[in-house]
Scaffold this active site. Structure first.
Site, mmCIF file in Angstrom:
data_model
loop_
_atom_site.group_PDB
_atom_site.id
_atom_site.type_symbol
_atom_site.label_atom_id
_atom_site.label_comp_id
_atom_site.label_asym_id
_atom_site.label_seq_id
_atom_site.Cartn_x
_atom_site.Cartn_y
_atom_site.Cartn_z
ATOM 1 N N ARG A 56 0.829 -1.204 0.000
ATOM 2 C CA ARG A 56 0.000 0.000 0.000
ATOM 3 C C ARG A 56 0.865 1.256 0.000
ATOM 4 O O ARG A 56 0.533 2.257 -0.657
ATOM 5 C CB ARG A 56 -0.927 -0.001 1.222
ATOM 6 C CG ARG A 56 -1.956 -1.119 1.203
ATOM 7 C CD ARG A 56 -2.845 -1.083 2.427
ATOM 8 N NE ARG A 56 -3.776 0.036 2.387
ATOM 9 C CZ ARG A 56 -4.353 0.571 3.446
ATOM 10 N NH1 ARG A 56 -4.080 0.102 4.655
ATOM 11 N NH2 ARG A 56 -5.195 1.565 3.319
ATOM 12 N N ASN A 87 -7.661 9.187 6.399
ATOM 13 C CA ASN A 87 -6.842 8.487 5.413
ATOM 14 C C ASN A 87 -5.388 8.400 5.876
ATOM 15 O O ASN A 87 -4.900 9.281 6.591
ATOM 16 C CB ASN A 87 -6.910 9.196 4.067
ATOM 17 C CG ASN A 87 -8.329 9.228 3.529
ATOM 18 O OD1 ASN A 87 -9.134 8.350 3.840
ATOM 19 N ND2 ASN A 87 -8.641 10.239 2.738
ATOM 20 N N ASP A 89 -2.903 8.146 3.605
ATOM 21 C CA ASP A 89 -2.052 8.618 2.523
ATOM 22 C C ASP A 89 -1.614 10.055 2.784
ATOM 23 O O ASP A 89 -1.993 10.670 3.793
ATOM 24 C CB ASP A 89 -2.781 8.505 1.172
ATOM 25 C CG ASP A 89 -4.084 9.313 1.152
ATOM 26 O OD1 ASP A 89 -4.033 10.546 1.342
ATOM 27 O OD2 ASP A 89 -5.164 8.709 0.946
ATOM 28 N N HIS A 104 -5.575 8.367 11.844
ATOM 29 C CA HIS A 104 -5.293 6.936 11.807
ATOM 30 C C HIS A 104 -3.854 6.624 11.415
ATOM 31 O O HIS A 104 -3.542 5.479 11.074
ATOM 32 C CB HIS A 104 -6.265 6.238 10.861
ATOM 33 C CG HIS A 104 -7.691 6.325 11.311
ATOM 34 N ND1 HIS A 104 -8.769 6.188 10.469
ATOM 35 C CD2 HIS A 104 -8.220 6.535 12.555
ATOM 36 C CE1 HIS A 104 -9.899 6.314 11.150
ATOM 37 N NE2 HIS A 104 -9.590 6.537 12.415
ATOM 38 N N CYS A 112 9.306 1.381 15.778
ATOM 39 C CA CYS A 112 9.622 0.071 16.335
ATOM 40 C C CYS A 112 8.460 -0.415 17.191
ATOM 41 O O CYS A 112 7.873 0.351 17.956
ATOM 42 C CB CYS A 112 10.903 0.159 17.167
ATOM 43 S SG CYS A 112 11.327 -1.367 18.043
ATOM 44 N N CYS A 138 14.776 -3.116 14.310
ATOM 45 C CA CYS A 138 15.302 -1.979 15.069
ATOM 46 C C CYS A 138 16.593 -2.397 15.774
ATOM 47 O O CYS A 138 16.823 -3.585 16.035
ATOM 48 C CB CYS A 138 14.254 -1.523 16.088
ATOM 49 S SG CYS A 138 14.752 -0.142 17.136
ATOM 50 N N GLY A 177 -16.347 12.369 1.684
ATOM 51 C CA GLY A 177 -15.865 11.041 1.356
ATOM 52 C C GLY A 177 -15.737 10.084 2.516
ATOM 53 O O GLY A 177 -14.933 9.158 2.451
#
Length: 244
Positions: A56, A87, A89, A104, A112, A138, A177
């Protein structure tokens, strides 16, 4: 004027970013979203979860902001605009929005899973989806995970507090949206309405919020948002007259 914009998957879908539950090609179709986006799923199979998010991450890098994202950024020339987005992105930022709070998390930030340190190291290329990819490690021995809010995790305090403040201080809220069913983000328009702030919903489909908002615009984000701002005073006047 201060405008708070709450955006959801619908605005990015127009750029070619699949909505969460559609973001599964044949390779991923047999997996429940919970397996790919929960701490339980991560502990059970971190290689699978990492592969899902890495794909993604690379997918989103290849798409561009659409007219809806660009319109929200352009509103900054006329108003103090804060974007609150569900979103993960970065299309609002790439379109030019300067005040964006990610409720989110982000596909472009990593940390980590043991010591919580941020990670800015290299990521494997992924020209095609792969079922399993080893996540980076890590220095403390933990595994690097996407800095995404998974099922059952709390929203980050900083973005949430900033989002509430943006809504509380707004003169106008635009919800674009989003399905309006994912809480606590879905509670932000309700907060605005409780304070007398007009709320405009931009969505081609009805949502649980539709009956309560000041105005519904039944168009896609890229169609509605570029022309929305100059039309708002008259549209809101008509909506209020209809409800009177």
């Amino acid at each position: 004027m201060r405008i708070a914009v709450l955006s959801g998957a619908g605005i990015s879908a127009e750029s070619g970013v699949p909505t969460f539950r559609d973001d599964k090609n044949g390779l991923w179709a047999r997996f429940d979203p919970y397996e790919l986006s929960s701490t339980q799923g991560w502990h059970s199979n971190p290689e699978r979860v990492w592969a899902w998010y890495l794909w993604r991450h690379h997918l989103v890098r290849e798409v561009a902001p659409n007219d809806g994202h660009r319109a929200v950024a352009a509103w900054q020339d006329y108003a103090d605009v804060t974007v609150v987005t569900q979103n993960v992105d970065d299309l609002h930022e790439r379109a030019g929005s300067t005040k964006v709070h990610h409720l989110h998390g982000s596909l472009f930030e990593f940390r980590c899973d043991a010591c919580d340190s941020g990670y800015t190291g290299p990521l494997a290329a992924m020209p095609e989806p792969s079922l399993e990819v080893d996540p980076p490690q890590c220095g403390c021995g933990g595994l690097i995970r996407p800095d995404i809010v998974w099922f059952g995790e709390q929203l980050p305090d900083g973005p949430w507090d900033a989002s509430v403040e943006a809504v509380v201080s707004a003169d106008l809220m635009i919800v674009v949206g989003t399905s309006a069913i994912v809480y606590p983000a879905a509670g932000l328009p309700e907060l605005a309405l409780s304070r007398g702030v007009p709320v405009v919903e931009v969505n081609p489909e009805p949502t649980p919020l539709s009956d309560r908002v000041t105005l519904c615009v039944r168009q896609s984000a890229s169609s509605a948002l570029p022309a929305l701002l100059p039309q708002l005073p008259e549209l809101l006047r008509q909506a209020r007259a209809k409800r009177a």
